[in-house]
Design a protein around this motif. Structure first.
Motif, PDB file in Angstrom:
ATOM      1  N   ILE A 150      -4.738   1.642  -1.461  1.00 43.44           N
ATOM      2  CA  ILE A 150      -3.845   1.828  -2.610  1.00 43.44           C
ATOM      3  C   ILE A 150      -2.398   1.684  -2.169  1.00 43.44           C
ATOM      4  O   ILE A 150      -1.575   1.058  -2.856  1.00 43.44           O
ATOM      5  N   PHE A 151      -2.063   2.241  -1.007  1.00 40.30           N
ATOM      6  CA  PHE A 151      -0.712   2.114  -0.492  1.00 40.30           C
ATOM      7  C   PHE A 151      -0.390   0.664  -0.146  1.00 40.30           C
ATOM      8  O   PHE A 151       0.755   0.220  -0.314  1.00 40.30           O
ATOM      9  N   ILE A 152      -1.368  -0.057   0.350  1.00 40.73           N
ATOM     10  CA  ILE A 152      -1.153  -1.487   0.624  1.00 40.73           C
ATOM     11  C   ILE A 152      -0.830  -2.223  -0.675  1.00 40.73           C
ATOM     12  O   ILE A 152       0.084  -3.056  -0.726  1.00 40.73           O
ATOM     13  N   LEU A 153      -1.569  -1.909  -1.738  1.00 39.03           N
ATOM     14  CA  LEU A 153      -1.344  -2.542  -3.034  1.00 39.03           C
ATOM     15  C   LEU A 153       0.054  -2.217  -3.558  1.00 39.03           C
ATOM     16  O   LEU A 153       0.783  -3.108  -4.021  1.00 39.03           O
ATOM     17  N   LEU A 154       0.449  -0.947  -3.484  1.00 39.97           N
ATOM     18  CA  LEU A 154       1.762  -0.541  -3.987  1.00 39.97           C
ATOM     19  C   LEU A 154       2.883  -1.160  -3.155  1.00 39.97           C
ATOM     20  O   LEU A 154       3.894  -1.615  -3.698  1.00 39.97           O
ATOM     21  N   ASN A 155       2.705  -1.170  -1.844  1.00 36.30           N
ATOM     22  CA  ASN A 155       3.732  -1.729  -0.972  1.00 36.30           C
ATOM     23  C   ASN A 155       3.892  -3.231  -1.190  1.00 36.30           C
ATOM     24  O   ASN A 155       5.014  -3.761  -1.209  1.00 36.30           O
ATOM     25  N   THR A 156       2.768  -3.919  -1.375  1.00 33.76           N
ATOM     26  CA  THR A 156       2.819  -5.362  -1.616  1.00 33.76           C
ATOM     27  C   THR A 156       3.520  -5.672  -2.930  1.00 33.76           C
ATOM     28  O   THR A 156       4.361  -6.576  -3.008  1.00 33.76           O
TER      29      THR A 156
END
Length: 255
Positions: A163-169
């Motif tokens: 989820i953090f990868i998605l938000l950061n991207t």
């Protein structure tokens, strides 16, 4: 999402026993769902908000913003309960007649929608208390100690990280689009949002795949080994939790 995680780590209750907080949160949520009393639901909302803000040290502005998100969705949902098709105009608080069909609201449907709204928001406040006062690693540790299947815990940890990868991207793409005046007007904003949606999944998938490859290269075999802390402070002892939940259950039965 990232700010919530930061506040969870910096909370005054972050070092409190996660098992006690998990049991307290979930038991209170189940009683709130079971109860049909608006007063019980409002009491749960106020109490959980008090513990999160005063005891946990979560800023009031942040907590209100968090509550605003589900409130908007709940209002649109309960409106369909409050306003519906009526057999006649008898007993309606207000109605609109379209040909031979009455669409309006009765005192019963209004009360049902209010009860549903308070019950749902009370349940959300229980989960928010756990979220803003307990880091995810501690929640996973509590689930492990409660003998939850390892597969479920590992899926939770991986999904949480992705989820953090998605938000950061998405944040990086938006910054790049803003630097190129991608949201200058309505036409460019629509085009930028379309490009964001089309590229977000591809970029996030690639980063997730690279992360999983890095895990496998370091000997990942389906289980993440992390340092387990044992010196947690007491939040509420088990007898106190049982006493509070029993009192709340008795009130939920008789109210």
């Amino acid at each position: 999402m990232i700010s919530i995680d930061n506040y969870a780590y910096n909370s005054k209750l972050s070092n409190s026993n996660p098992i006690e907080k998990l049991l307290f949160s979930l038991l209170t949520m189940f009683i709130c769902i079971y109860s049909n009393s608006v007063f019980i639901s409002m009491g749960v909302i106020l109490f959980m908000s008090y513990v999160s803000i005063v005891k946990g040290g979560v800023p009031l502005s942040l907590y209100l913003k968090l509550l605003l998100i589900p409130t908007v969705f709940l209002i649109t949902g309960v409106l369909t309960i409050a306003i519906n098709k009526l057999d006649s105009s008898v007993g309606a608080l207000f109605y609109i007649k379209i040909y031979n069909t009455y669409i309006g609201c009765t005192s019963e449907s209004l009360w049902t929608s209010l009860r549903t709204f308070c019950k749902s928001l009370g349940s959300v406040s229980c989960l928010y208390f756990l979220t803003v006062t307990t880091p995810m690693t501690n929640i996973l540790l509590a689930l492990k100690k409660l003998k939850v299947p390892v597969l479920f815990i590992e899926l939770m940890s991986l999904v949480y990280y992705f989820i953090f990868i998605l938000l950061n991207t998405s944040a990086n793409i938006i910054i790049s689009q803003n630097s190129r005046l991608g949201y200058l007007n309505l036409k460019s904003s629509i085009k930028s949002i379309a490009l964001l949606c089309s590229n977000l999944f591809i970029k996030s998938y690639k980063r997730s795949f690279d992360t999983f490859t890095a895990l496998e290269s370091r000997g990942y075999n389906g289980y993440l080994n992390v340092i387990e802390l044992e010196d947690f402070q007491e939040f509420l002892s088990l007898p106190k939790i049982i006493t509070i939940e029993l009192l709340l259950l008795i009130l939920a039965i008789f109210l």
